[in-house]
Design an enzyme around this catalytic site. Sequence first.
Site, mmCIF file in Angstrom:
data_model
loop_
_atom_site.group_PDB
_atom_site.id
_atom_site.type_symbol
_atom_site.label_atom_id
_atom_site.label_comp_id
_atom_site.label_asym_id
_atom_site.label_seq_id
_atom_site.Cartn_x
_atom_site.Cartn_y
_atom_site.Cartn_z
ATOM 1 N N THR A 224 0.823 -1.219 0.000
ATOM 2 C CA THR A 224 0.000 0.000 0.000
ATOM 3 C C THR A 224 0.854 1.264 0.000
ATOM 4 O O THR A 224 0.674 2.160 -0.822
ATOM 5 C CB THR A 224 -0.895 -0.004 1.262
ATOM 6 N N VAL A 225 1.814 1.345 0.919
ATOM 7 C CA VAL A 225 2.589 2.585 1.071
ATOM 8 C C VAL A 225 3.582 2.741 -0.087
ATOM 9 O O VAL A 225 3.742 3.845 -0.638
ATOM 10 C CB VAL A 225 3.328 2.609 2.434
ATOM 11 N N VAL B 96 5.335 6.469 12.714
ATOM 12 C CA VAL B 96 4.445 6.867 13.815
ATOM 13 C C VAL B 96 3.393 7.842 13.301
ATOM 14 O O VAL B 96 3.728 8.876 12.717
ATOM 15 C CB VAL B 96 5.251 7.556 14.948
ATOM 16 N N GLY C 99 -2.534 4.160 5.998
ATOM 17 C CA GLY C 99 -3.043 4.137 4.624
ATOM 18 C C GLY C 99 -2.058 4.721 3.628
ATOM 19 O O GLY C 99 -1.049 5.316 3.992
ATOM 20 N N LYS D 186 5.153 2.597 18.664
ATOM 21 C CA LYS D 186 5.134 4.024 18.324
ATOM 22 C C LYS D 186 5.440 4.880 19.558
ATOM 23 O O LYS D 186 6.172 5.866 19.478
ATOM 24 C CB LYS D 186 3.769 4.374 17.724
ATOM 25 N N GLU E 145 9.701 9.173 10.005
ATOM 26 C CA GLU E 145 8.451 9.902 10.287
ATOM 27 C C GLU E 145 7.229 9.027 10.019
ATOM 28 O O GLU E 145 6.231 9.075 10.745
ATOM 29 C CB GLU E 145 8.383 11.159 9.408
ATOM 30 N N GLU F 119 -2.897 -4.480 10.999
ATOM 31 C CA GLU F 119 -1.672 -5.243 10.741
ATOM 32 C C GLU F 119 -2.079 -6.665 10.329
ATOM 33 O O GLU F 119 -3.200 -7.111 10.590
ATOM 34 C CB GLU F 119 -0.813 -5.304 12.009
ATOM 35 N N GLY G 250 -8.000 -2.058 5.521
ATOM 36 C CA GLY G 250 -6.583 -2.038 5.155
ATOM 37 C C GLY G 250 -5.674 -1.334 6.142
ATOM 38 O O GLY G 250 -4.506 -1.121 5.863
HETATM 39 N N1 HSE Z 1 -2.099 -0.912 12.053
HETATM 40 C C1 HSE Z 1 -1.761 0.458 12.185
HETATM 41 C C2 HSE Z 1 -2.973 1.198 12.723
HETATM 42 C C3 HSE Z 1 -1.315 1.028 10.862
HETATM 43 O O1 HSE Z 1 -4.063 0.610 12.803
HETATM 44 O O2 HSE Z 1 -2.866 2.343 13.103
HETATM 45 C C4 HSE Z 1 -0.402 2.188 10.957
HETATM 46 O O3 HSE Z 1 0.765 1.941 11.678
#
Ligand code: HSE
Length: 431
Positions: free
Chosen positions: A13-14, A129, A299, A202, A126, A187, A184
């Site tokens: 995705t990223v 988190v 996302g 985080k 960056e 994890e 989406g």
């Molecule tokens: N699984 C993480 C969340 C995705 O739900 O915030 C971003 O780190």
Amino acid sequence: MSKLRVGVAGLGTVGGGLLKLFADERSRLHEKMEVVAVSARDRGRSRVADVSAYRWFADPAEMAAQADIDVVVELIGGADGPAKAAVETALRRGAHVVTANKALVATHGVELAALAEASGAKLLFEAAVGGGVPMVKALKESVAGCRAGAVAGILNGTCNFILTEMESTGRSFDDVLKDAQKMGYAEADPTTDVGGFDAAHKLAILCAIAFGTRPDLAHVRIEGIERVTLTDIRLAGKLGFRIKLIARGASTDGGVEMHVRPALLAFDHPLANIGGSLNALVVDAEPVGQLTFIGRGAGEGPTASSVASDLMDLAEDRASFAFGKPLARLADAPRAAPTERGRYYLRFMVGDRPGVVAAISERLAHEEISIESFLQMPVHEGPAVPIVLTTQTCARAAVERAVKAIEALEVVVEPPYVMPVEPSARAFRPS
Ligand code: HSE
């Protein structure tokens, strides 16, 4: 000036979002840098962006070893394995690394920062988190000259989505979790989200930067949202609170305290109205006071934009140390003694019989715990009824003792549940 040459490891995705941003004429990325290589397991799998123009590596470490790549963007994930190998390979030879990998940075951040310092490379994260919300930069740059007292945030979009949906639709935890997975954000293993581990990674990163200490994941006290029920959400609401998974770090006289756990927030708390999959962070620092950062925490677009922001810092030569200071100037985080005090929410499931309330309040009084609010309502289906209450400020240890005594009563049918009440905005620092 020649352009930075970028290799992207991980085209999920990223990674797809980042390549789209490179292809966008309105982004400044392409003025300063170019993608020269990509790495992903399966070359044939269809992706959001056309990757046929780039050199292809099945092994991300092999890509990271290429001398003509200036920056490796690591978007594979996982604390160990291929992600770690690629990042180490790049840093050892002096190539910069930009990563969205919170587990890797929280677990191995010190050794990776050491590799970067030794070779003169930069390690930037960056995107690890808060997705698109500039939390790392806020702490590294905006409040760099201040004294940070506490940080508290909603750092996991999946948990926030689940709790928000449960409250607004009355659906069950398991039902809403399935939706979160479809969106989406979740994890691969949902336990990472709902068990609080993702938020803990985080928080460990943010606390290291905020308080000038080495990241200390092992000492984050972690509790997930698995035990939060619809009954808790409804009854806490009637008492004037909303339930959120809060990641909180505070610098105390004894050291640094770090918690990830569900907590009750008064409706006027700055984090109480952060709904859905949004993330937010409140930073309390002197002399600036409180700052609140809010935005999309996961996302394609938000996370890719944080990666792009780190890449621009490299291209414009303004990137700083991984945790804001050289490793030699980071302190070992002194651990605070477990002397927690606060207000607490207690839920007891009891048989509906005369004398139960008296028995509960007698055991609280024995520990000198004063009740602030109290509620019993027939909102629960089944033979037991919920009794919930909030306490006035008291020692956590006293609450634990009282709860143990109450649990031993024959009329209590399941283990009691305790959640802290998050300090109000005005009393944000620990009392
Ligand atoms: N699984 C993480 C969340 C995705 O739900 O915030 C971003 O780190």
